[in-house]
Structure formats: C-alpha cells, structure tokens
Design a protein around this motif. Sequence first.
Motif, PDB file in Angstrom:
ATOM      1  N   ILE A 113       0.448  -1.028   0.126  1.00 28.62           N
ATOM      2  CA  ILE A 113       0.314   0.017  -0.084  1.00 28.62           C
ATOM      3  C   ILE A 113       1.105   1.321  -0.338  1.00 28.62           C
ATOM      4  O   ILE A 113       0.621   2.347  -0.858  1.00 28.62           O
ATOM      5  CB  ILE A 113      -0.897   0.182   1.567  1.00 28.62           C
ATOM      6  N   ILE A 145      -8.646   3.434   4.570  1.00 23.01           N
ATOM      7  CA  ILE A 145      -7.095   2.572   4.585  1.00 23.01           C
ATOM      8  C   ILE A 145      -5.791   2.896   5.372  1.00 23.01           C
ATOM      9  O   ILE A 145      -5.611   1.620   5.861  1.00 23.01           O
ATOM     10  CB  ILE A 145      -6.178   3.013   2.767  1.00 23.01           C
ATOM     11  N   PRO A 204      -7.409  -4.360   2.345  1.00 24.79           N
ATOM     12  CA  PRO A 204      -6.658  -3.323   1.639  1.00 24.79           C
ATOM     13  C   PRO A 204      -5.611  -4.503   0.679  1.00 24.79           C
ATOM     14  O   PRO A 204      -5.114  -3.405  -0.782  1.00 24.79           O
ATOM     15  CB  PRO A 204      -5.504  -3.373   2.424  1.00 24.79           C
ATOM     16  N   ILE A 207      -7.289  -3.548  -2.382  1.00 22.10           N
ATOM     17  CA  ILE A 207      -7.215  -2.417  -3.090  1.00 22.10           C
ATOM     18  C   ILE A 207      -5.622  -2.585  -4.168  1.00 22.10           C
ATOM     19  O   ILE A 207      -5.871  -1.731  -4.723  1.00 22.10           O
ATOM     20  CB  ILE A 207      -7.395  -1.284  -1.439  1.00 22.10           C
TER      21      ILE A 207
END
Length: 289
Positions: A113, A145, A204, A207
């Motif tokens: 991330i 997030i 996440p 994502i």
Amino acid sequence: MNLDSVRGIGRRRLLGWGGLAAAGAPLAGAQLGRPDSFSGLPPETGPGGAYDRYLAELAAKGEFSGVVLLSHRGRTVLSRAYGLADREKGIRNHPGIAVSISSAGKPFCAVAILQLVQQGRVKLTDTVGTHLTGFADEIAERVTIHHMLTSTAGLSSPAQDPQRIFTSRDEVHEYHERWTRQATLVAAPGTSSDGHSGADFAIPAQIVEAVTGMTYWDYVEKHIFARAGMTGSGFYTRPRWLTDEHIAHSYMLQADGSRVDVVRNLDKGSEDPFQPGKNPARSVSSQRI
C-alpha cells in the motif's frame, strides 16, 4: 522459526488467502560465524555454545523445529537448523528451508500500500469505496485505508468454515471477495479495539489488486520479494507445498497429544486453545488451497 507445537499458527492463519505461506532465506544458506571473532560477544552465543545446545535440546524433545539466525551488527554469529521440515519424508531443516509465517506476512500488505502511496496512486485517507464496490455504505464511505492498516477500522469479520478446502487460486480469490463484503461495522472507525478482523488485511490486499491490475500474490512477489532479494519466499498452493521439499510443514496438536501435519490433514482441527477445533470462535482467519 517454525514451532512444531503450532501455537499461534492455526490451520486458518497458516493457510490464509492474504497470509504469506512461506518465507525463507536464499537457497544458498548462511555461513556460520565464529563468536571469538566478535569483540565483546559471549562465546556461548556461537555454534556449540549454550544457546545452540538449548535449541538442540528442545528439538530433541520435539518442542522446537526450525532455522535460527543470530547476528551481531550485521554479521552472522549462529545460523543453524534443528529438527525436521517434513516428518513423513524425513526431510531435515536447513537454512534454505522456507517456513510459514502466517499473520506475520501482513506487514507486506502495508508495504505494498505504501509503495502505491509513494507513487501517488493511493492515499491513506482513501475510503474503501474509493477503490472497491459491494460494501455496506457505512464501510465504503467511512473506513479508510489508514484505519485498516492500524487495526482501527471497527470492522468485524464473519467466521469461516475451518474444514473448507479450495481447489484453485481463483476459488480462494472469489470466496474472499464475498467474505470481506460480509464484514460489519461494530465500532466507530478510528476507535482502538482489542478485536481482530481478517478484513482489516484482506480489504487493503484487494485495493492493491484494484489499483495495479495484478493479483495481490503476484504484486508482492514482484515488487517486494524480488526487489528485496527474497528469493526463498513466496505464496504457495497446497499441491506445491506437498511436493516442494524446501517448504517446511507445520503441525497441529491433537486431543491424544499427537501432532498431525497441517498441510496433509486440512480436515482436522487442533486442541490448542489458539487453534480451530478448541475454540471455534477464534477461527476467523482465511484459508489457502
């Protein structure tokens, strides 16, 4: 290190979709250091020393199995393997053996991330709904997030079937996309909680996939493992785990005091209070094929 007692490495977490299956050193292995070459370092920390003998005693009693690396200021003092990586095949541990690290693989999701944050493709303040669809409005619009990476999202994940066995990565992926969308908001986002939700990690990871167009597994292997020189680490399917002799097997404690191979016995639970079978309410982590 690979604890044969498998305390803290449940069948759920050991075989997790988002969890790192196995991490290990490059297959070349590390060299042993000589403690007398390190100024001020106790000799008992080196090969044949008290620490080495202590671990060997634990291994002899079946209380420890794994690979230990002890270093001092970047130099190896002790690099030694103890016990068996696969009891059925009689494969001994060695520095090139990869061991399951279970939930300890979650920091790699944060690294992925943050790489995307550095590239300007993601912001920590982005909500779930910024990148994903299908979540309840209160999650999509309020959970960020940053909340998930700091375990302050206030999410609760539904329990999973501890006996479920997958047959492909696609099946694992599809299942967990549905599973995360069943999460509920049980506390205000940003509120510290003693609870633990697998969705805090799995969302996440999804994502990362939505932003990069790659599976989470492929992204981490290419952009984290490969760049860091982690040639002995990777995400492995069960068939690979059963045949690749450089991946250690973990074991579950049974009611009769015996231990069974987790990878070969996915249908069995464990008597350990941290494992499924003893306390089903704690069996909330993900499974791997």
